[in-house]
Every structure is written in C-alpha cells, then in structure tokens.
Scaffold this motif. Structure first.
Motif, mmCIF file in Angstrom:
data_model
loop_
_atom_site.group_PDB
_atom_site.id
_atom_site.type_symbol
_atom_site.label_atom_id
_atom_site.label_comp_id
_atom_site.label_asym_id
_atom_site.label_seq_id
_atom_site.Cartn_x
_atom_site.Cartn_y
_atom_site.Cartn_z
ATOM 1 N N THR A 26 0.843 -1.207 0.000
ATOM 2 C CA THR A 26 0.000 0.000 0.000
ATOM 3 C C THR A 26 0.873 1.250 0.000
ATOM 4 O O THR A 26 0.614 2.195 -0.758
ATOM 5 N N LEU A 30 0.834 3.899 -3.045
ATOM 6 C CA LEU A 30 0.397 5.268 -2.775
ATOM 7 C C LEU A 30 1.448 6.288 -3.229
ATOM 8 O O LEU A 30 1.124 7.305 -3.836
ATOM 9 N N LEU A 63 -4.982 0.496 -5.086
ATOM 10 C CA LEU A 63 -5.109 0.895 -3.676
ATOM 11 C C LEU A 63 -6.502 0.586 -3.135
ATOM 12 O O LEU A 63 -6.648 0.170 -1.985
ATOM 13 N N LEU A 105 -8.681 5.151 2.560
ATOM 14 C CA LEU A 105 -8.054 4.282 1.556
ATOM 15 C C LEU A 105 -9.113 3.716 0.604
ATOM 16 O O LEU A 105 -8.810 3.304 -0.508
#
Ligand code: HEM
Ligand code: HEM
Length: 190
Positions: A26, A30, A63, A105
């Motif tokens: 993640t 990101l 994501l 998220l």
C-alpha cells in the motif's frame, strides 16, 4: 532482529505476514499514485498527460483493492493482540487513526472512480480491463467528486504523515516493538 532487551511483558512481536505485506505494498502504491498525478502537472504533452493519469487511475484502483482486502483481513483478524502497553488515550488515538486510514483508503479511490465516471472517462486497470461507469456523465457531480477526491487525498496524506511520525516516535523515542511488528521478518541470525 528481535530485541532481547525489550521491557515489554511478552507482547505480540509481529503482525500477521499478510497484513505486513499488504501494508507495505500500500505504501509503495500510494507513493507511485501520488507521484504520477503530481508529475503530470509538470508535463505539457497531451499523450503523456493521458498516460500519467491512466496510470494514476490504475494505481488508485490497486489501492482500492488493497484497502478492501486489508479491511476484510483486519475484520477477520480482530482482535489483534497489543504490541506494546499504551495508555488508554494513545490506544484510542491509534485505533481512530487506523480506522480513518482504512476509510480514506477506500473513499478516496471511490471518489476518483466517481469523478472519472461523471466526466465520461472510464477508469481502466493497467489496460487489463475497464471498470463500468458508476454514473452517467454529470458535470456538477464530477465537480463535487473532484472536490471530495482532492480533499480526501490531502487528508489521507496528512494522516499518513502523522501515522508515520507516531511509528518513528515509538521506534526511536519509546523504543518499543510497534514499528518492528509491522516490518517484514528478515530474521533470523544464529
Ligand atoms: C488512494 C488512491 C488515490 C489517491 C491518494 C489519489 C490522489 C489524487 C490527487 C492528490 C490528485 C490531484 C488533485 C488535484 O491536485 O486536483 C488526484 C487527481 C485525480 N485522480 Fe486520484 N487518487 C487516488 C485514486 C484515484 C482513482 C482510483 C481514480 C480513478 C479511477 C482517480 C482519478 C483521478 C482523476 C481523474 C484526477 C484529476 C486529475 C486532473 O484532472 O488534474 N484517482 N488524485
Ligand atoms: C500509505 C501509507 C500508509 C498507510 C495507508 C498505512 C496504514 C496503516 C493501517 C491502516 C494500519 C493499521 C493496521 C491494523 O492493525 O489493522 C497501520 C499500521 C502500522 N503502520 Fe502504517 N500506513 C502507512 C505508512 C506507514 C509508514 C510510512 C510507517 C512507518 C514509518 C508505518 C508504520 C506502521 C506501524 C508500525 C503499524 C502498526 C501499528 C500497530 O499495530 O499498532 N505505516 N498502517
């Protein structure tokens, strides 16, 4: 890498491997997604701008998938044993931050998907498939989704800064096992 000098009373020393792997993928995704969309600002050529935005959408959707997978995993793993003994307020703060991180998220990419849909520009995933549009073209909704996407993204980045600072505070100041519990297990020295 486990410290024998830990003052803690047998806390859980590591988070489950899958949680750790998803956590760090993640972080990477990101960084890439945000770099792509900001890098696009520095580019004039239309084809390259389109490519960068399409890649931003793909990493953004990755994501979203990771966020959903992590949330399911986390619900499944609930409750996780404490890693360090913390005052009730700090525990509450950490739980609230983690909850908000999970929420953003998922919400930020969904707003991105909504934004793309309402502008009539479907979101593809690395050229492998294209997601269906969530709504018909709608400029007003697009503007709202854009605002939400942008605000949510900055909120997410701010919260991540806070979260990373807290992790470093645990590691270097409190010297407990919180950061180590989220690191890949690259052990073990004889
Ligand atoms: C966690 C995932 C995501 C993050 C952190 C993120 C972050 C951002 C940021 C920071 C911007 C620039 C905002 C601005 O300066 O106006 C942006 C723009 C944008 N994002 Fe995302 N995004 C994510 C996922 C997605 C997804 C999944 C899609 C679409 C499927 C998407 C589509 C867009 C679009 C269309 C723009 C507008 C670009 C422009 O017109 O300048 N994003 N995103
Ligand atoms: C994209 C950026 C990041 C996101 C979205 C994120 C998200 C999260 C979430 C949701 C959790 C809670 C896991 C759970 O127990 O369910 C977590 C835990 C953790 N994260 Fe991050 N994180 C990010 C970056 C970082 C960075 C850069 C660091 C280190 C400097 C870090 C260190 C930790 C640690 C140590 C934990 C374990 C905390 C604990 O179990 O109490 N994270 N992260």
């Amino acid at each position: 890498m486990t410290s024998s000098a830990s003052p803690l009373p047998e806390p859980a020393s590591r988070r489950p491997a899958l949680l750790v792997v998803f956590h760090w993928i993640t972080v990477l995704a990101l960084v890439v997604a945000v770099t792509l969309v900001f890098g696009r600002e520095a580019v004039d050529e239309k084809a390259l701008r389109t490519l960068l935005l399409n890649l931003h959408k793909s990493f953004g959707l990755l994501l979203l998938g990771l966020g959903l997978a992590r949330l399911v995993l986390r619900v499944f793993l609930h409750p996780l044993p404490a890693v360090a003994e913390l005052p009730a307020l700090a525990r509450l703060g950490a739980a609230a931050t983690h909850g908000l991180l999970y929420l953003l998220l998922i919400a930020v990419p969904v707003c991105g998907w909504l934004l793309a849909s309402s502008h009539g520009k479907p979101a593809g995933f690395f050229g492998l498939f294209t997601l269906p549009n969530l709504v018909d073209m709608d400029e007003d909704l697009g503007d709202l989704a854009s605002e939400l996407h942008e605000t949510g993204a900055y909120l997410l980045l701010g919260l991540i800064g806070l979260h990373a600072a807290a992790a470093l505070h645990h590691h270097f100041i409190l010297k407990d096992g919180v950061l180590r519990s989220m690191l890949p297990a690259l052990r073990r020295r004889p």
